[in-house]
Design an enzyme around this catalytic site. Structure first.
Site, PDB file in Angstrom:
ATOM      1  CE  LYS A   1      -5.909  -8.534  -1.754  1.00  0.00           C
ATOM      2  NZ  LYS A   1      -6.211  -8.403  -0.408  1.00  0.00           N
TER       3      LYS A   1
ATOM      4  CE  LYS B   1      -4.143  -1.983   2.018  1.00  0.00           C
ATOM      5  NZ  LYS B   1      -4.961  -2.155   3.229  1.00  0.00           N
TER       6      LYS B   1
ATOM      7  CE  LYS C   1     -13.523  -5.331   0.419  1.00  0.00           C
ATOM      8  NZ  LYS C   1     -12.331  -5.313   1.263  1.00  0.00           N
TER       9      LYS C   1
HETATM   10  P1  TYM Z   1     -10.723  -7.760   3.116  1.00  0.00           P
HETATM   11  O1  TYM Z   1     -11.864  -6.824   3.333  1.00  0.00           O
HETATM   12  O2  TYM Z   1      -9.688  -7.370   2.126  1.00  0.00           O
HETATM   13  O3  TYM Z   1     -11.266  -9.170   2.707  1.00  0.00           O
HETATM   14  C1  TYM Z   1     -12.280  -9.855   3.426  1.00  0.00           C
HETATM   15  C2  TYM Z   1     -12.017 -11.349   3.347  1.00  0.00           C
HETATM   16  O4  TYM Z   1     -11.936 -11.750   1.968  1.00  0.00           O
HETATM   17  C3  TYM Z   1     -10.711 -12.426   1.717  1.00  0.00           C
HETATM   18  N1  TYM Z   1     -10.253 -12.060   0.365  1.00  0.00           N
HETATM   19  C4  TYM Z   1      -9.962 -12.939  -0.595  1.00  0.00           C
HETATM   20  N2  TYM Z   1      -9.993 -14.289  -0.628  1.00  0.00           N
HETATM   21  C5  TYM Z   1      -9.650 -14.896  -1.791  1.00  0.00           C
HETATM   22  N3  TYM Z   1      -9.264 -14.224  -2.909  1.00  0.00           N
HETATM   23  C6  TYM Z   1      -9.215 -12.876  -2.919  1.00  0.00           C
HETATM   24  N4  TYM Z   1      -8.853 -12.228  -4.028  1.00  0.00           N
HETATM   25  C7  TYM Z   1      -9.569 -12.175  -1.723  1.00  0.00           C
HETATM   26  N5  TYM Z   1      -9.638 -10.857  -1.402  1.00  0.00           N
HETATM   27  C8  TYM Z   1     -10.044 -10.819  -0.113  1.00  0.00           C
HETATM   28  C9  TYM Z   1      -9.751 -11.902   2.778  1.00  0.00           C
HETATM   29  O5  TYM Z   1      -8.705 -12.798   3.014  1.00  0.00           O
HETATM   30  C10 TYM Z   1     -10.665 -11.737   3.982  1.00  0.00           C
HETATM   31  O6  TYM Z   1     -10.817 -12.975   4.647  1.00  0.00           O
HETATM   32  N6  TYM Z   1      -7.683  -6.996   6.954  1.00  0.00           N
HETATM   33  C11 TYM Z   1      -8.917  -7.623   6.547  1.00  0.00           C
HETATM   34  C12 TYM Z   1     -10.130  -7.215   7.353  1.00  0.00           C
HETATM   35  C13 TYM Z   1     -10.033  -7.457   8.820  1.00  0.00           C
HETATM   36  C14 TYM Z   1     -10.119  -8.709   9.471  1.00  0.00           C
HETATM   37  C15 TYM Z   1     -10.056  -8.432  10.862  1.00  0.00           C
HETATM   38  C16 TYM Z   1     -10.246 -10.028   9.007  1.00  0.00           C
HETATM   39  C17 TYM Z   1      -9.927  -6.503   9.787  1.00  0.00           C
HETATM   40  N7  TYM Z   1      -9.942  -7.086  11.001  1.00  0.00           N
HETATM   41  C18 TYM Z   1     -10.129  -9.459  11.810  1.00  0.00           C
HETATM   42  C19 TYM Z   1     -10.310 -11.048   9.973  1.00  0.00           C
HETATM   43  C20 TYM Z   1     -10.247 -10.747  11.336  1.00  0.00           C
HETATM   44  C21 TYM Z   1      -9.197  -7.261   5.117  1.00  0.00           C
HETATM   45  O7  TYM Z   1      -8.783  -6.245   4.625  1.00  0.00           O
HETATM   46  O8  TYM Z   1     -10.029  -8.114   4.497  1.00  0.00           O
END
Ligand code: TYM
Length: 356
Positions: free
Chosen positions: A218, A115, A221
């Site tokens: 990957k 980032k 969004k």
């Molecule tokens: P985020 O919002 O990017 O994604 C949410 C969940 O989706 C999964 N994910 C994916 N899995 C497969 N392929 C992809 N291209 C892909 N993009 C996203 C992510 O692994 C995630 O499980 N940091 C986290 C949010 C967060 C969080 C937490 C997660 C904040 N606090 C506590 C678990 C526990 C995030 O940005 O996820």
């Protein structure tokens, strides 16, 4: 809901519309856990302000995310769905944990480096004392913020505040989970046994869905090239167009291989959506070429998302129901959060607040 069940916590960031990657790598998997665990599903709006954003979009994306959670199958009667900023404790615990976190550990996190690099910061490699950033211009200095660096500590707080035993996530969150485990151990050693050490729970298929335009990155969004991202709410026409113009590889064989990242990604998507094995899909597309293969991927994705989209439209137009779900979710989450926070504050040596 029995409080005897082990606790699961997981979250998504409302930093944009949810994608097929979020669905296949995360949310769909979460729906299978509600009977065996006490589940807390958060929408982490406080994480979403670590990069540039528009407040009105954040508000809309947060509610959209709640409705999508339910449209994807999360059941508010069998789980607690909540918004992070509604709960007192996430940032409070993050502060305590930050005082146990060397800055260098945060500067070495892959997602932070990615980032920061996007914002124009150059990362110097091989520096044991922590990564140094070569500032490239005033824009970068103006846009990078310490919240971005602290992001994984807040994420650790999200998990530890609920004393979660397992955290179902996609592959990209593995390193953040490792830091969370380290911080839990460090807190337990520094003070005394307090936190459960959480396990990452990563699905066998769909854990890493890649961009359709750059299959080495990957699916995200916040990708500027939206052609590479399948959003759960994209219309069937848009889904089809994006899939049919996905980057493939030279040759015409439908095969899962390192030198075929584009085709392999589409195969992973098809396998995750249909439940078929990669091998059986490879066999069924033998000699058929990329056109027929992409058409099959598009048909399968559209069919999988259609019922989700229909349910979403009904949910998002019922604000009273969404509020009701969030109120109940917040009540349950806050109760558990206060319990942990009180314990942490006591162990940290803070004087208990006098009661009137
Ligand atoms: P985020 O919002 O990017 O994604 C949410 C969940 O989706 C999964 N994910 C994916 N899995 C497969 N392929 C992809 N291209 C892909 N993009 C996203 C992510 O692994 C995630 O499980 N940091 C986290 C949010 C967060 C969080 C937490 C997660 C904040 N606090 C506590 C678990 C526990 C995030 O940005 O996820």
């Amino acid at each position: 809901m029995s409080s005897e069940k082990p606790v699961i916590l997981t979250c998504a960031q409302p930093s944009g519309q949810l994608t097929l990657g979020n669905y296949l790598g995360a949310i769909r998997n979460w729906t299978t856990l509600m009977d065996d665990y006490e589940c807390f599903f958060g929408v982490v709006d406080m994480h979403a302000i670590t990069t540039r954003y528009v407040p009105a979009d954040l508000r809309a994306n947060t509610l959209s995310c709640v409705a999508l959670y339910m449209a994807c199958g999360l059941d508010p009667h069998r789980s607690h769905i909540f918004v992070q900023s509604h709960i007192i404790g996430h940032t409070e615990l993050a502060w305590v944990l930050s005082c146990l976190t060397p800055i260098g550990e945060l500067q070495r996190m892959t997602q932070f480096k990615e980032k920061a690099a996007k914002l124009g910061f150059k990362v110097a490699e091989g520096d044991d004392e922590g990564v140094r950033f070569a500032h490239e211009g005033a824009r970068a200095q103006a846009t990078i913020n310490s919240g971005l660096l602290m992001y994984p500590v807040l994420m650790a707080a999200d998990i530890l505040l609920y004393n979660a035993k397992a955290v179902p996530v996609g592959n990209d969150q593995r390193q953040h989970l490792e830091l969370c485990r380290d911080l839990a151990q460090r807190f337990n050693q520094t003070y005394s046994d307090t936190f459960t050490i959480p396990e990452a729970y990563i699905p066998k298929s769909g854990a890493r869905i890649m961009s359709l335009q750059n299959p080495l990155a990957k699916m995200s969004k916040s990708d500027e090239n939206t052609q590479g991202t399948l959003f759960i709410l994209d219309s069937p026409d848009v889904l089809k167009k994006k899939i049919m113009s996905a980057v493939t590889d030279s040759g015409s064989e439908v095969r899962n291989a390192d030198d075929k990242p584009g085709v392999s990604n589409l195969l992973q998507i098809l396998a995750a959506v249909t439940g078929d094995s990669i091998e059986s899909l490879e066999a069924s597309f033998e000699g058929k070429g990329y056109g027929a293969f992409k058409q099959a991927v598009a048909d399968a994705v559209i069919a999988a998302l259609e019922p989700v989209q229909t349910r979403y439209q009904a949910l998002i137009s019922d604000k009273a129901y969404l509020n009701d779900v969030l109120q109940k979710g917040a009540d349950a989450a806050q109760k558990r959060a206060y319990k942990t926070l009180a314990k942490v504050y006591r162990k940290a040596g803070f004087v208990e607040r006098p009661r009137s």
